[in-house]
Design a protein around this motif. Structure first.
Motif, PDB file in Angstrom:
ATOM      1  N   ALA A   1       0.823  -1.211   0.000  1.00 50.99           N
ATOM      2  CA  ALA A   1       0.000   0.000   0.000  1.00 50.99           C
ATOM      3  C   ALA A   1       0.855   1.257   0.000  1.00 50.99           C
ATOM      4  O   ALA A   1       0.562   2.231  -0.715  1.00 50.99           O
TER       5      ALA A   1
ATOM      6  N   ARG B   1       0.828   3.561  -3.351  1.00 43.82           N
ATOM      7  CA  ARG B   1       0.150   4.854  -3.257  1.00 43.82           C
ATOM      8  C   ARG B   1       0.939   5.942  -3.979  1.00 43.82           C
ATOM      9  O   ARG B   1       0.359   6.866  -4.560  1.00 43.82           O
TER      10      ARG B   1
ATOM     11  N   TYR C   1      -6.274  -7.218  -2.967  1.00 43.45           N
ATOM     12  CA  TYR C   1      -7.320  -6.243  -2.631  1.00 43.45           C
ATOM     13  C   TYR C   1      -6.740  -4.852  -2.405  1.00 43.45           C
ATOM     14  O   TYR C   1      -7.390  -3.849  -2.706  1.00 43.45           O
ATOM     15  N   VAL C   2      -5.505  -4.804  -1.893  1.00 40.58           N
ATOM     16  CA  VAL C   2      -4.824  -3.511  -1.776  1.00 40.58           C
ATOM     17  C   VAL C   2      -4.658  -2.890  -3.157  1.00 40.58           C
ATOM     18  O   VAL C   2      -4.954  -1.704  -3.373  1.00 40.58           O
TER      19      VAL C   2
ATOM     20  N   GLN D   1      -6.337  -3.684  -5.886  1.00 49.55           N
ATOM     21  CA  GLN D   1      -7.645  -3.403  -6.485  1.00 49.55           C
ATOM     22  C   GLN D   1      -8.140  -2.027  -6.054  1.00 49.55           C
ATOM     23  O   GLN D   1      -8.664  -1.248  -6.862  1.00 49.55           O
ATOM     24  N   SER D   2      -7.940  -1.695  -4.778  1.00 47.54           N
ATOM     25  CA  SER D   2      -8.384  -0.382  -4.296  1.00 47.54           C
ATOM     26  C   SER D   2      -7.514   0.739  -4.852  1.00 47.54           C
ATOM     27  O   SER D   2      -8.001   1.850  -5.093  1.00 47.54           O
ATOM     28  N   LEU D   3      -6.222   0.455  -5.095  1.00 45.79           N
ATOM     29  CA  LEU D   3      -5.322   1.475  -5.625  1.00 45.79           C
ATOM     30  C   LEU D   3      -5.559   1.750  -7.105  1.00 45.79           C
ATOM     31  O   LEU D   3      -5.416   2.885  -7.565  1.00 45.79           O
TER      32      LEU D   3
ATOM     33  N   GLY E   1      -8.386   0.489  -9.044  1.00 48.94           N
ATOM     34  CA  GLY E   1      -9.779   0.497  -9.498  1.00 48.94           C
ATOM     35  C   GLY E   1     -10.106  -0.614 -10.475  1.00 48.94           C
ATOM     36  O   GLY E   1     -11.198  -0.657 -11.035  1.00 48.94           O
TER      37      GLY E   1
END
Length: 435
Positions: free
Chosen positions: A122, A126, A387-388, A390-392, A394
Motif C-alpha cells: 500500500a 500509493r 485487494y490492496v 484493487q483499491s489502488l 480500481g
C-alpha cells in the motif's frame, strides 16, 4: 470409524464452521482447543487454558513484535514513500524496464521498515502507481511488480511473520532474521531479472527515460532516503553483529523512526497517536492468535493427533523433497482462504512433528514457510495484496490476479531454489554461530 478419524473430523469441522461464521481466528483457535481437550481427553481443560494463556503471553521474545510494528507504523505515516520514489527513480533509468524497478527496490526497502506485506504494498503503490501511469508504463507490469515485491514485507527482516514462526516453533528470531537476508535478495534479483527480460522483449511498452541527472543531483534527490537506509542497516546490523537482541534492536528502531519523523517534519501528536494505536491494534490481533495457537498446540499434544499424523506421513514413505512438495501444495490451497499468521499457527502443531521426523532444519523450514505464505498474499480469493491493489488501481480482482501470475511463478522458483540449495538460507546463520 477410529477415534483418530472422529477427532480429526470434529476438530476440522469446528475450525471451518467457526471461521466461515466470521469468528475471530484467535477465538476460533481457543474454541477448537477446548473442544479437543474437553471431549477427547480427561485433562483439566479450564486450568490448562489458564496456564497456557499465561505462559504464551509473557515471553521476552514477544516484546520485539509490537516494537517492530510500531517502527513501521511511524515510518508509514511519514513521507517515506514519496522520498523513496524521488530517491530511487534517478538511479534506475538505465535498466531495461526503468521505473518499474522502483516498485521492486522500493518494496524491498519498505519491507525492511514495516515487516508487513500489505503495508509495504500500500505504501509504495500509493506513490508509484500514479507516477507510473502518468509516464505511460504498462499497467499490468506495474501491478505485477508491486504485488510480487509487496510480498517481500514478510521475507526481508525485521519480518512480523518470522517473529510469529520463531515464537511458535521455538526458533531463534535473530537467526531467522539473518536467514532471511539472502532469500530476500534472491527474490529481488528474480523480480528484477524478469522485469528486465520483459522490457527487452516488449520495448514499445516501456516509455523513454526521463531527463538525465548529474551524480550530485541524484544524491540530492536521495538525501531523505539515506537516513532511512542507515536506520535499517543499524537495526539489522546490531542483530547480525551480536551487539543487540531483536528486542533491543526494535527499541533502537522505534527511537530512530521517531527522530527521522521529527527531523522531516512529519511527526505530530496526531501521527504519534495514530501510529501507537495502529501498533496496538495489530499487536493485539497477532497476540490473540498466538495465545489461541499455543492452546491448540497443547490440546493437540494431549490428543496425540500430531504424532498420529506424523506417523501416517512417514508411513507413506515420502522423501524430504516429497514432503516439501506436499506441504507446498497444502499451503497454496490454504492461502486461498487464510491469512499468513493464521496459516502458520494453525498448521504448526501438525506440520512441525512431520518436519522434525524428516530431519529438516527448523530454521530452513521457517524461511520456506514464509516464502509459501508470500504466495498466499497474491492468491485469490483472500490474497490481501490483491485487494490492496484493487483499491489502488480500481481494476477488477481478475485483472489484478492475472497481472500477478508471473510473480507467483517466480515465488515458486524461489521455493525450488532454496529447496535444492538450502545453503541460501543457512549459510549466514551458520557463519554467525561459528563467528
Amino acid at each position: 470409524m477410529s477415534a483418530e478419524v472422529i477427532l480429526a473430523t470434529t476438530v476440522l469441522g469446528t475450525l471451518f464452521l467457526l471461521l466461515a461464521s466470521g469468528v475471530w481466528v484467535g477465538v476460533t483457535l481457543v474454541v477448537v482447543g477446548f473442544v479437543a481437550l474437553f471431549f477427547f481427553t480427561p485433562a483439566p481443560t479450564g486450568s490448562l487454558l489458564a496456564t497456557t494463556i499465561w505462559d504464551s503471553s509473557w515471553g521476552w521474545a514477544l516484546t520485539a513484535l509490537p516494537l517492530f510494528i510500531w517502527m513501521g507504523e511511524i515510518l508509514f505515516r511519514s513521507r517515506l514513500s514519496e522520498d523513496m520514489f524521488k530517491g530511487l527513480a534517478p538511479w534506475l533509468g538505465w535498466l531495461p524496464g526503468r521505473l518499474l524497478h522502483v516498485n521492486i527496490l522500493g518494496c524491498g526497502v519498505m519491507a525492511a521498515v514495516s515487516g508487513s506485506s500489505s503495508v509495504t504494498c500500500a505504501t509504495i503503490g500509493r506513490m508509484s502507481m500514479p507516477e507510473l501511469r502518468k509516464r505511460g508504463y504498462h499497467e499490468g507490469m506495474a501491478i505485477g511488480t508491486l504485488a510480487g515485491s509487496g510480498t517481500l514485507g514478510l521475507l526481508i527482516p525485521p519480518s512480523i511473520m518470522m517473529i510469529v514462526y520463531g515464537i511458535t516453533a521455538q526458533v531463534s528470531i535473530g537467526r531467522l532474521f539473518i536467514a532471511g537476508f539472502l532469500p530476500g535478495f534472491m527474490m529481488i534479483g528474480l523480480f528484477m531479472a524478469y522485469t528486465a527480460g520483459w522490457a527487452l522483449l516488449n520495448p514499445t511498452k516501456v516509455p523513454p527515460a526521463d531527463m538525465r541527472m548529474t551524480f550530485g543531483e541524484k544524491i540530492w534527490n536521495a538525501r531523505r532516503l539515506i537516513p532511512v537506509i542507515l536506520l535499517i542497516v543499524t537495526v539489522l546490523g546490531s542483530i547480525y553483529g551480536g551487539v543487540a537482541t531483536p528486542t533491543e534492536a526494535a527499541v533502537m528502531g522505534v527511537v530512530g523512526a521517531l527522530v527521522l519523523a521529527a527531523v522531516t517534519g512529519s511527526l505530530s501528536w496526531e501521527t504519534f497517536k495514530d501510529s501507537l494505536l495502529g501498533a496496538v491494534r495489530t499487536s493485539c490481533m497477532i497476540g490473540l492468535i498466538l495465545v489461541g495457537a499455543a492452546f491448540v498446540t497443547m490440546a493437540m499434544a494431549f490428543t496425540g493427533l500430531p504424532a498420529t499424523m506424523a506417523n501416517w506421513v512417514n508411513g507413506l514413505g515420502l522423501t524430504p523433497y516429497g514432503l516439501i512438495l506436499l506441504l507446498t501444495l497444502l499451503y497454496i490451497v490454504l492461502g486461498c482462504f487464510l491469512d499468513g499468521v493464521s496459516m502458520i499457527v494453525l498448521t504448526a502443531p501438525v506440520v512441525l512433528p512431520m518436519v522434525t521426523a524428516q530431519q529438516i532444519d527448523p530454521l530452513w523450514f521457517g524461511i520456506y514457510i514464509v516464502l509459501v505464505v508470500e504466495m498466499a498474499q497474491i492468491t485469490p480469493p483472500v490474497g490481501f495484496n490483491l485487494y490492496v491493489l484493487q483499491s489502488l488501481t480500481g481494476r477488477d480482482i481478475w485483472t489484478v490476479t492475472k497481472s500477478t501470475a508471473p510473480f507467483f511463478a517466480l515465488l515458486c522458483v524461489g521455493v525450488l531454489l532454496i529447496t535444492l540449495f538450502p545453503d541460501i538460507v543457512t549459510i549466514l546463520p551458520r557463519q554467525m554461530t561459528n563467528g
